[in-house]
Design an enzyme around this catalytic site. Structure first.
Site, mmCIF file in Angstrom:
data_model
loop_
_atom_site.group_PDB
_atom_site.id
_atom_site.type_symbol
_atom_site.label_atom_id
_atom_site.label_comp_id
_atom_site.label_asym_id
_atom_site.label_seq_id
_atom_site.Cartn_x
_atom_site.Cartn_y
_atom_site.Cartn_z
ATOM 1 N N HIS A 149 -1.755 3.764 3.556
ATOM 2 C CA HIS A 149 -3.113 4.085 3.143
ATOM 3 C C HIS A 149 -4.080 2.959 3.443
ATOM 4 O O HIS A 149 -3.693 1.853 3.827
ATOM 5 C CB HIS A 149 -3.160 4.417 1.650
ATOM 6 C CG HIS A 149 -2.767 3.283 0.750
ATOM 7 N ND1 HIS A 149 -3.581 2.208 0.511
ATOM 8 C CD2 HIS A 149 -1.635 3.076 0.046
ATOM 9 C CE1 HIS A 149 -2.970 1.368 -0.318
ATOM 10 N NE2 HIS A 149 -1.784 1.877 -0.609
ATOM 11 N N CYS A 165 4.058 -0.464 -0.918
ATOM 12 C CA CYS A 165 3.211 0.345 -0.062
ATOM 13 C C CYS A 165 2.737 -0.415 1.171
ATOM 14 O O CYS A 165 2.868 -1.619 1.266
ATOM 15 C CB CYS A 165 2.023 0.868 -0.856
ATOM 16 S SG CYS A 165 2.492 2.115 -2.083
#
Length: 237
Positions: A149, A165
């Site tokens: 992301h 992440c």
């Protein structure tokens, strides 16, 4: 009269100094309790086209934590290379998965664990907000809560700061998003690759990746380090 004017001038200057110090303290506080960058821009994106291992097929994504780069394979022996922020040492992981969904302007909700660690976190941040830790796009991996992301903290790109992440500059995740298809294979590895740039493009933005128990409430852990120019291995995990 002269003395009165001098006093007024000194009062104005003192007020300006106090205001500047207050803004600085507020910024430091925001970084301490939540890694908010407000979508700021730091340098160039570092995105480039590179030679890549021909064992990977067109449309595949290879995330090299060793290189601190994400590679999107565009054809035999060629890929687009993006700089990323990677997990810190205690959050290392690797494996083969796939993109299961994609989301434009994802909203962000801190988990109970995060709220317990930092009660000052907001309960929810809407999609598209400049201080949304997930940035402007998110790619969800497998059945896990891991994502590739964007980020509101572009200064963290190139460092080991996340809890699992993969963060990208917002500009770069916007470039990757339409290229990557749901179902595409994603290989996450600590192996390093020998990618030689053929052309390059630069720009600013924000970018990255968290699991549902992760947030952006951590200050930058280290200064961005230069991307390795040449690596040793071209094998995947």
């Amino acid at each position: 009269m002269i003395i009165a004017r001098l006093l007024r001038t000194m009062s104005i200057v003192a007020g300006a100094i106090v205001a500047a110090m207050s803004l600085g303290a507020g910024s430091a506080s925001a970084q301490l309790f939540w890694d908010w960058g407000g979508g700021g821009m730091v340098g160039g994106s570092g995105r480039e086209i590179v030679h890549f291992s021909p064992q990977f097929k067109k449309g595949e994504i290879v995330v090299s934590f060793g290189d601190r780069r994400l590679y999107f394979v565009t054809g035999p022996g060629q890929a687009i290379s993006y700089p990323i922020a990677i997990p810190r040492e205690e959050s290392r992981w690797a494996g083969v998965t796939a993109i299961t969904s994609k989301r434009v302007n994802p909203s962000w909700t801190p988990t109970p664990t995060m709220m317990a660690e930092n009660p000052r976190l907001p309960r929810w941040v809407p999609g598209g907000h400049p201080m949304n830790p997930l940035g402007v796009r998110a790619l969800y991996l497998g059945s896990s809560t891991y994502r590739i992301h964007g980020t509101d903290a572009p200064w963290t790109i190139g460092t080991a700061v996340s809890k699992g992440c993969i963060r990208m500059y917002n500009q770069d995740v916007l470039d990757l998003y339409p290229r990557a298809s749901v179902g595409a294979k994603v290989t996450v590895t600590w192996n390093r690759f020998d990618g030689s740039a053929t052309t390059s493009s630069t720009g600013g933005g924000g970018g990255g990746f968290f699991s549902s128990i992760f947030g952006s409430d951590d200050p930058p852990a280290e200064k961005p380090r230069p991307r390795p120019v040449r690596a040793k291995s071209a094998s995947s995990s």
